[in-house]
Design a protein around this motif. Structure first.
Motif, PDB file in Angstrom:
ATOM      1  N   HIS A 242       0.877  -1.165   0.000  1.00 54.04           N
ATOM      2  CA  HIS A 242       0.000   0.000   0.000  1.00 54.04           C
ATOM      3  C   HIS A 242       0.916   1.216   0.000  1.00 54.04           C
ATOM      4  O   HIS A 242       2.143   1.084  -0.098  1.00 54.04           O
ATOM      5  CB  HIS A 242      -1.000  -0.005   1.157  1.00 54.04           C
ATOM      6  CG  HIS A 242      -0.408  -0.168   2.525  1.00 54.04           C
ATOM      7  ND1 HIS A 242       0.401   0.798   3.109  1.00 54.04           N
ATOM      8  CD2 HIS A 242      -0.492  -1.171   3.447  1.00 54.04           C
ATOM      9  CE1 HIS A 242       0.765   0.407   4.311  1.00 54.04           C
ATOM     10  NE2 HIS A 242       0.255  -0.790   4.544  1.00 54.04           N
ATOM     11  N   GLU A 243       0.369   2.417   0.110  1.00 57.45           N
ATOM     12  CA  GLU A 243       1.181   3.618  -0.087  1.00 57.45           C
ATOM     13  C   GLU A 243       2.294   3.781   0.944  1.00 57.45           C
ATOM     14  O   GLU A 243       3.268   4.498   0.708  1.00 57.45           O
ATOM     15  CB  GLU A 243       0.303   4.868  -0.079  1.00 57.45           C
ATOM     16  CG  GLU A 243      -0.373   5.137   1.261  1.00 57.45           C
ATOM     17  CD  GLU A 243      -1.208   6.401   1.240  1.00 57.45           C
ATOM     18  OE1 GLU A 243      -1.668   6.815   2.317  1.00 57.45           O
ATOM     19  OE2 GLU A 243      -1.400   6.976   0.149  1.00 57.45           O
TER      20      GLU A 243
ATOM     21  N   LEU B 116      -4.205  -5.353   5.659  1.00 58.42           N
ATOM     22  CA  LEU B 116      -3.554  -4.772   4.487  1.00 58.42           C
ATOM     23  C   LEU B 116      -2.038  -4.727   4.654  1.00 58.42           C
ATOM     24  O   LEU B 116      -1.302  -4.583   3.678  1.00 58.42           O
ATOM     25  CB  LEU B 116      -4.075  -3.341   4.248  1.00 58.42           C
ATOM     26  CG  LEU B 116      -5.510  -3.207   3.715  1.00 58.42           C
ATOM     27  CD1 LEU B 116      -5.893  -1.732   3.629  1.00 58.42           C
ATOM     28  CD2 LEU B 116      -5.650  -3.868   2.347  1.00 58.42           C
TER      29      LEU B 116
END
Length: 338
Positions: free
Chosen positions: A40-41, A208
């Motif tokens: 993810h970012e 996540l």
């Protein structure tokens, strides 16, 4: 170079022309990012191939990665104030070397591939206002495939697998990216024909953050003695008591003390047959320097010692002896990131 570098410069940083940057990179860098895998970012896996390869090393060891202070930083990261004499210097950080676990769906060890894999979380702001601004990751997370970096030549570290019998249980506990060295250890054990239970435990904020979950599931299906147990602390079932699956915050200290971890692992996790490895958040580990007060909330070191395990601190005198075989079952090894 990738388009990651085309973002605006962060404040508090000297500006360089692209020609100047290219010259500095040519002078200092010796490795190429061959692949960046974004989870993810704020979390990614970086595969870096050193120009001159690397010598065989032990699973669990680490190496420093560096970038020049001339490189662009994320514009929303904490301002970095540098002395002018440091503008053309490199900033470095040591990272445990992870493992891709699979290559073309085939299990691989760290010495069977020609790149080094790193599992890295983006840190844009220091933990406290008066601390030094994070230096490396606000630059690294603007890098991508084909970009150049520095990799220190020497891979080192004592956080490694030693004197483990094929039938022993190996319990590896991590938080977040502390999973990295355990991934390397996992395929090292499995490829060597280890038949005892291998239990890789990690605690993350949300699901996540499980950057290697598909690979672990593949290995579990192929190796009955391997288990990857993941726990969360910030999913809805961790905080919402009205949720039908409410479990509260799942801290590994509580899971171990209550016996739930042993139940989930299907193994007594006894000091009679279990080697323990800890890597990640200092609060989880619970390390205290000699003479310091114990932590207000016990870490795994305190919990394990209460169960009869003995700490091995390889950062102390290597000749130090414990009350049991320092390399045998019942011992605890831990890695430091602080």
């Amino acid at each position: 170079m990738s388009t990651h570098n085309e973002k605006p410069i962060a404040t508090g940083q000297a500006e360089f022309s692209e020609a100047e940057k290219l010259e500095l990179r040519k002078k200092h860098y010796n490795g190429t990012i061959t692949e960046r895998i974004d989870i993810h970012e704020g979390l990614a896996r970086f595969r870096i191939r050193p120009d001159n390869g690397f010598s065989p090393f032990k699973a669990g060891q680490y190496v420093a990665v560096g970038l020049g202070n001339w490189e662009t930083r994320l514009p929303d990261s904490q301002d970095e104030k540098l002395e002018e004499k440091k503008f053309k210097k490199l900033t470095r950080r040591a990272y445990s070397i992870s493992c891709p676990l699979l290559d073309q769906q085939k299990m691989v060890t760290v010495n069977e591939i020609d790149y080094l894999e790193f599992y890295i979380a983006l840190v844009k702001h220091a933990a406290s206002p008066d601390a030094k601004a994070p230096s490396l990751t606000p630059r690294l997370f603007l890098m991508g495939d084909g970009d150049r970096v520095e990799v220190q030549k020497k891979i080192v570290g004592t956080y490694v697998l030693e004197n483990i019998k094929p039938t022993d249980t190996v319990l590896m506990i991590s938080t977040g990216t502390g999973e990295a060295p355990h991934n390397a250890m996992t395929t090292d054990l499995l490829s060597s024909g280890h038949v005892g239970n291998i239990i890789n435990v990690t605690t993350v904020r949300t699901r996540l953050d499980l950057g290697y979950l598909p690979e672990h599931e593949h290995l579990q299906a192929a190796h009955p003695n391997y288990q990857y147990l993941s726990y969360t602390t910030r999913e809805v079932e961790n905080w919402d008591k009205t949720h039908p699956g409410y479990v509260g915050k799942q801290y590994v200290q509580d899971l171990f003390s209550s016996g739930l971890l042993a139940e989930h692992a299907g193994d007594p996790l006894s000091p009679n047959n279990t080697h323990v490895f800890l890597c990640g958040n200092p609060s989880m580990i619970g390390y205290t320097p000699p003479g310091a007060d114990p932590p207000a909330t016990p870490g795994m070191l305190q919990v394990l010692k209460d169960k009869g395990f003995v700490e091995i601190d390889d950062h102390k005198n290597a000749d130090q002896k414990n009350s049991i075989d320092r390399d045998g079952p019942g011992t605890i090894r831990f890695e430091k990131y602080w």
